[in-house]
Design a protein around this motif. Structure first.
Motif, PDB file in Angstrom:
ATOM      1  N   TYR A  71       0.824  -1.202   0.000  1.00 11.83           N
ATOM      2  CA  TYR A  71       0.000   0.000   0.000  1.00 11.83           C
ATOM      3  C   TYR A  71       0.862   1.256   0.000  1.00 11.83           C
ATOM      4  N   GLU A  72       1.991   1.220   0.686  1.00 10.63           N
ATOM      5  CA  GLU A  72       2.926   2.358   0.660  1.00 10.63           C
ATOM      6  C   GLU A  72       3.375   2.645  -0.771  1.00 10.63           C
ATOM      7  N   LEU A  73       3.728   1.587  -1.507  1.00 11.12           N
ATOM      8  CA  LEU A  73       4.167   1.767  -2.887  1.00 11.12           C
ATOM      9  C   LEU A  73       3.010   2.171  -3.782  1.00 11.12           C
ATOM     10  N   ARG A  78       0.390   6.384  -7.014  1.00 17.62           N
ATOM     11  CA  ARG A  78      -0.718   7.333  -7.206  1.00 17.62           C
ATOM     12  C   ARG A  78      -0.205   8.779  -7.259  1.00 17.62           C
ATOM     13  N   LYS A  79       0.820   9.072  -6.467  1.00 16.98           N
ATOM     14  CA  LYS A  79       1.400  10.415  -6.509  1.00 16.98           C
ATOM     15  C   LYS A  79       2.046  10.682  -7.868  1.00 16.98           C
ATOM     16  N   ASN A 184       1.373  -0.596 -18.609  1.00 21.16           N
ATOM     17  CA  ASN A 184       1.841  -1.973 -18.410  1.00 21.16           C
ATOM     18  C   ASN A 184       1.500  -2.550 -17.040  1.00 21.16           C
ATOM     19  N   TYR A 185       1.429  -1.685 -16.016  1.00 26.28           N
ATOM     20  CA  TYR A 185       1.410  -2.236 -14.659  1.00 26.28           C
ATOM     21  C   TYR A 185       0.274  -1.768 -13.755  1.00 26.28           C
ATOM     22  N   GLU A 186      -0.565  -0.857 -14.189  1.00 22.48           N
ATOM     23  CA  GLU A 186      -1.619  -0.399 -13.279  1.00 22.48           C
ATOM     24  C   GLU A 186      -2.528  -1.549 -12.852  1.00 22.48           C
ATOM     25  N   ASP A 187      -2.941  -2.381 -13.797  1.00 20.62           N
ATOM     26  CA  ASP A 187      -3.799  -3.525 -13.464  1.00 20.62           C
ATOM     27  C   ASP A 187      -3.084  -4.486 -12.515  1.00 20.62           C
ATOM     28  N   VAL A 188      -1.779  -4.661 -12.728  1.00 21.76           N
ATOM     29  CA  VAL A 188      -0.990  -5.545 -11.870  1.00 21.76           C
ATOM     30  C   VAL A 188      -0.996  -5.032 -10.438  1.00 21.76           C
ATOM     31  N   ILE A 189      -0.763  -3.740 -10.270  1.00 20.31           N
ATOM     32  CA  ILE A 189      -0.699  -3.145  -8.934  1.00 20.31           C
ATOM     33  C   ILE A 189      -2.036  -3.262  -8.221  1.00 20.31           C
TER      34      ILE A 189
END
Length: 201
Positions: A71-73, A78-79, A184-189
């Motif tokens: 969640y920190e990452l 998000r920032k 590439n990675y939003e869905d992964v996160i």
């Protein structure tokens, strides 16, 4: 009924005689032996249940710790995403600095270079951790995003004297890297940001 009572009474008398007979020397006390066996079995079951409970608690604690780190990452991501949207809108260096100050909590006008580098080191740590906490994210891509952000922020805060072309080049580079990372990675996160996904590959 009378016959039934007599049969029950006779059975009870025989049972009492058998139990009393077990008390004679040389007889095995089967009741005591049975009680001991039941006690041992109950103790073994209790140990296994306790081990299982402790294992479940440990697994849940691991999942919670993993979620907190992820969640920190996620907040850092998000920032970066908010900064992307802001600088697409911002037209001047002052607007970009204000967006940077608001989103990343960096005082772009008053913080010296040493202070900026300390703050940016936290971003670097995040870029190193993201590959381990989100295994599907390539370390190289996380590193590229960090470097693009690093050089762009340094460019807008390092001095009052700046080359607008350099600022624009760094801005375009960050936008490019961030959009690629997002694609590439939003869905992964988002998918891996769950308590249950402790062993993602």
């Amino acid at each position: 009924n009378y016959c039934l009572q007599r049969n029950i009474g006779g059975f009870m008398e025989e049972l009492i005689e058998v139990i009393q007979g077990l008390k004679q020397p040389g007889c095995i006390d089967y009741i005591q032996l049975g009680s001991a066996i039941v006690s041992v079995i109950a103790s073994i079951i209790a140990v296994f249940v306790a081990i299982r409970v402790l294992k479940t608690i440990a697994e849940n604690q691991n999942k919670i710790a993993l979620f907190e780190k992820r969640y920190e990452l996620f907040q850092f991501y998000r920032k970066c995403q908010s900064f992307l949207y802001a600088i697409k809108r911002d037209k001047t260096i002052e607007e970009i600095r204000n967006s940077c100050s608001t989103i990343f909590e960096i005082d772009c006008k008053n913080t010296n270079i040493k202070g900026i580098l300390i703050l940016l080191s936290k971003f670097e740590n995040a870029s190193y951790q993201i590959h381990f906490l989100f295994p599907k994210i390539k370390e190289e891509d996380a590193r590229k995003l960090y470097l693009a952000l690093y050089y762009f922020i340094l460019q807008i805060v390092k001095s009052e004297v700046y080359d607008i072309n350099d600022v624009e080049d760094n801005k375009k580079d960050f936008i490019l890297k961030m959009e690629s990372f997002k694609s590439n990675y939003e869905d992964v996160i988002i998918t891996q940001l769950k308590l249950g996904d402790i062993n993602d590959n």
